[in-house]
Scaffold this active site. Structure first.
Site, short mmCIF file in Angstrom:
data_model
loop_
_atom_site.label_atom_id
_atom_site.label_comp_id
_atom_site.label_asym_id
_atom_site.label_seq_id
_atom_site.Cartn_x
_atom_site.Cartn_y
_atom_site.Cartn_z
CD GLU A 126 48.16 29.05 -4.03
OE1 GLU A 126 48.60 28.72 -2.96
OE2 GLU A 126 47.16 28.68 -4.53
CE1 TYR A 152 49.52 22.83 -4.49
CE2 TYR A 152 49.33 25.12 -4.07
CZ TYR A 152 49.00 24.01 -5.02
OH TYR A 152 48.99 24.19 -6.46
CE LYS A 156 52.39 22.71 -8.12
NZ LYS A 156 52.19 21.38 -8.83
P1 NAD Z 1 43.39 18.12 -7.84
O1 NAD Z 1 43.74 18.04 -6.66
O2 NAD Z 1 42.19 18.25 -8.40
O3 NAD Z 1 44.00 16.88 -8.61
C1 NAD Z 1 45.27 16.26 -8.62
C2 NAD Z 1 45.09 14.80 -9.08
O4 NAD Z 1 46.33 14.23 -9.00
C3 NAD Z 1 44.15 14.03 -8.56
O5 NAD Z 1 43.21 13.39 -9.75
C4 NAD Z 1 45.16 13.04 -7.55
O6 NAD Z 1 44.43 11.57 -7.60
C5 NAD Z 1 46.32 12.79 -8.43
N1 NAD Z 1 47.43 12.42 -7.55
C6 NAD Z 1 47.94 12.94 -6.45
N2 NAD Z 1 48.68 12.36 -5.85
C7 NAD Z 1 49.08 11.61 -6.94
C8 NAD Z 1 50.04 10.63 -6.97
N3 NAD Z 1 51.09 10.29 -6.00
N4 NAD Z 1 50.24 9.75 -7.97
C9 NAD Z 1 49.34 10.10 -9.10
N5 NAD Z 1 48.26 10.77 -8.98
C10 NAD Z 1 48.04 11.69 -8.03
O7 NAD Z 1 44.27 19.39 -8.61
P2 NAD Z 1 44.18 20.24 -9.75
O8 NAD Z 1 43.27 21.67 -9.02
O9 NAD Z 1 43.61 19.75 -11.01
O10 NAD Z 1 45.61 20.83 -9.95
C11 NAD Z 1 46.57 20.23 -10.75
C12 NAD Z 1 47.74 20.90 -10.90
O11 NAD Z 1 47.77 22.22 -11.21
C13 NAD Z 1 48.48 20.83 -9.72
O12 NAD Z 1 49.91 20.50 -10.03
C14 NAD Z 1 48.03 21.97 -9.02
O13 NAD Z 1 49.56 22.34 -8.10
C15 NAD Z 1 48.42 23.03 -10.17
N6 NAD Z 1 47.67 24.22 -10.22
C16 NAD Z 1 46.30 24.41 -9.65
C17 NAD Z 1 45.75 25.51 -9.70
C18 NAD Z 1 44.17 25.61 -9.38
O14 NAD Z 1 43.57 26.59 -9.27
N7 NAD Z 1 43.56 24.46 -9.27
C19 NAD Z 1 46.20 26.66 -10.12
C20 NAD Z 1 47.69 26.54 -10.61
C21 NAD Z 1 48.27 25.36 -10.51
P1 TYD Z 2 41.03 28.06 -2.78
O1 TYD Z 2 40.30 27.76 -3.55
O2 TYD Z 2 41.57 26.97 -1.42
O3 TYD Z 2 42.45 28.29 -3.45
P2 TYD Z 2 43.81 28.99 -3.02
O4 TYD Z 2 44.05 28.83 -1.47
O5 TYD Z 2 44.75 27.98 -3.73
O6 TYD Z 2 43.84 30.42 -3.45
O7 TYD Z 2 40.81 29.41 -1.91
C1 TYD Z 2 40.59 30.61 -2.67
C2 TYD Z 2 40.40 31.79 -1.68
O8 TYD Z 2 39.12 31.59 -0.86
C3 TYD Z 2 41.85 31.65 -0.58
O9 TYD Z 2 41.99 33.20 -0.23
C4 TYD Z 2 41.07 31.10 0.75
C5 TYD Z 2 39.47 31.45 0.64
N1 TYD Z 2 38.38 30.49 1.01
C6 TYD Z 2 37.65 30.71 1.85
O10 TYD Z 2 37.53 32.15 2.33
N2 TYD Z 2 36.78 30.03 2.39
C7 TYD Z 2 36.70 28.63 2.05
O11 TYD Z 2 35.86 27.76 2.55
C8 TYD Z 2 37.85 28.18 1.10
C9 TYD Z 2 37.98 27.04 0.62
C10 TYD Z 2 38.60 29.04 0.65
#
Ligand code: NAD
Ligand code: TYD
Length: 338
Positions: A126, A152, A156
């Protein structure tokens, strides 16, 4: 080797902890302050593992972080801890800057002070902004300029730049990975795929932002975890690696696939107001990680989405406790007496 895994009670961090304990001889300390997105019950099966330790604490607490690094003598830091939900960042950007930017800076300082062998930052595609729907030939490469849309992604990108500056200025051995949208077990049910699964099972309306045409490049979480580990073990210090598997679907298509699999009607779909600043399309070019490290995604979407749906069907308690708020009492129940 001893790893610090921050954010390991969240979605990707917990899957990474399981992967490390299952397939590597590495000691793992998981640090998480259990925000709404952290769930200690996710880690219950590894709590007694001889190579695992959970520590509750905040990456923005400098004193605490310094003490932890002093006591534990980590070799490697993998920073997953973050505020991760775009919609929440639109409502309240401040905590995103505190955790994602300031928290990263505090970890970097500690890593430098304690001669960490590798600091790995888990980032996101992103940071590159979005691509137009009418140019399917375009993909994000590691050289694509940062051009963020949401608080967000801005936070990042800010942390990525800080990480790179600690390499260039102080010589801290860093790597950064930028991955596309993940899906799989233990994802918090505010994100698209688990939200749709849990709501469809309850026959609740399924909110689709805007037209539902927005495209995301979906990667099964274990494939992401394996890529991170390859980068830590064999990647070039100072480099960025994009992670993604050419797995693009519109939001509407993803929702329809889930509904078909759950035998639920498409009439549950409800179009709602679009997300502010909603990115149109994300698409990773994974050529570098493939060429340099031999990484390829192993889980096709058809298989990964079935694994994910089955997991949510077989682990209703996990997400029902989240929806009821009960999961937030888990730490108290387990450790309240200590
Ligand atoms: P998540 O929100 O499920 O988990 C985040 C974790 O970080 C939680 O357990 C939370 O308690 C902990 N946390 C938050 N603030 C904290 C703090 N101040 N100190 C200690 N712990 C803290 O997120 P996720 O989806 O598992 O994402 C993990 C990482 O991967 C993030 O950095 C996110 O930007 C990155 N990422 C996520 C995706 C995705 O699709 N979910 C894709 C690419 C990158
Ligand atoms: P999301 O899972 O929040 O991931 P990101 O925004 O990081 O890509 O959302 C994935 C896609 O789905 C995004 O285009 C927003 C859309 N979305 C909906 O249409 N409805 C929803 O309730 C949510 C949570 C996401």
């Amino acid at each position: 080797m001893k790893y610090l895994v921050t954010g390991g009670a969240g979605f990707i961090g917990s899957n990474y902890v399981f992967y490390l304990l299952d397939s590597k001889e590495i000691d793992v300390v998981c640090l998480d302050n259990l925000t709404y997105a952290g769930n200690l019950s996710t880690l219950k099966d590894v709590m007694d593992h001889p190579r695992f330790k959970f520590v509750k604490g905040d990456i923005t607490d400098r004193e605490f972080i310094n003490k932890l690094f002093e006591d534990e003598k980590f070799d490697v830091v993998v920073n997953f801890a973050a505020e991760s939900h775009v919609d929440r960042s639109i409502d309240n950007p401040a905590i995103f800057l505190e955790t994602n930017v300031m928290g990263t800076q505090i970890l970097l300082d500690a890593a430098l002070k304690h001669d960490i062998k590798r600091y790995h930052q888990v980032s996101t595609d992103e940071v590159y902004g979005d691509l137009p729907l009418d140019r399917p030939d375009l993909f994000f490469t590691e050289d694509t300029p940062l051009r963020t849309s949401s608080p967000y992604s801005s936070s990042k990108a800010g942390s990525d730049l800080l990480v790179q500056s600690y390499y260039k200025t102080y010589g801290l051995p860093i790597t950064i990975s930028r991955c596309s949208n993940n899906y799989g077990p233990y994802q918090f049910p505010e994100k698209l795929i688990p939200l749709i699964i849990s709501r469809a099972l309850a026959d609740e309306k399924l909110p689709i932002y805007g037209t539902g045409e927005n495209v995301r490049d979906w990667l099964y979480v274990t494939d992401h975890c394996k890529a991170i580990q390859l980068i830590i073990e064999n990647g070039t210090v100072g480099d960025v690696y994009n992670i993604g598997g050419h797995n693009e679907f519109s939001n509407l298509d993803v929702v329809k696939i889930i509904l078909e699999r759950l035998h639920k009607p498409e009439s549950l779909i409800t179009y709602v107001s679009d997300r502010k600043g909603h990115d149109m399309r994300y698409a990773i070019d994974p050529e570098k990680i493939h060429r340099e490290l031999g990484w390829l995604p192993e889980t096709p979407f058809a298989e990964g989405i079935n694994l994910t749906i089955d997991w949510y069907l077989n682990n209703k308690e996990w997400w029902e406790e989240i929806l009821s708020g009960e999961y937030q009492n888990y730490y108290e129940k387990m450790y309240g007496q200590e």
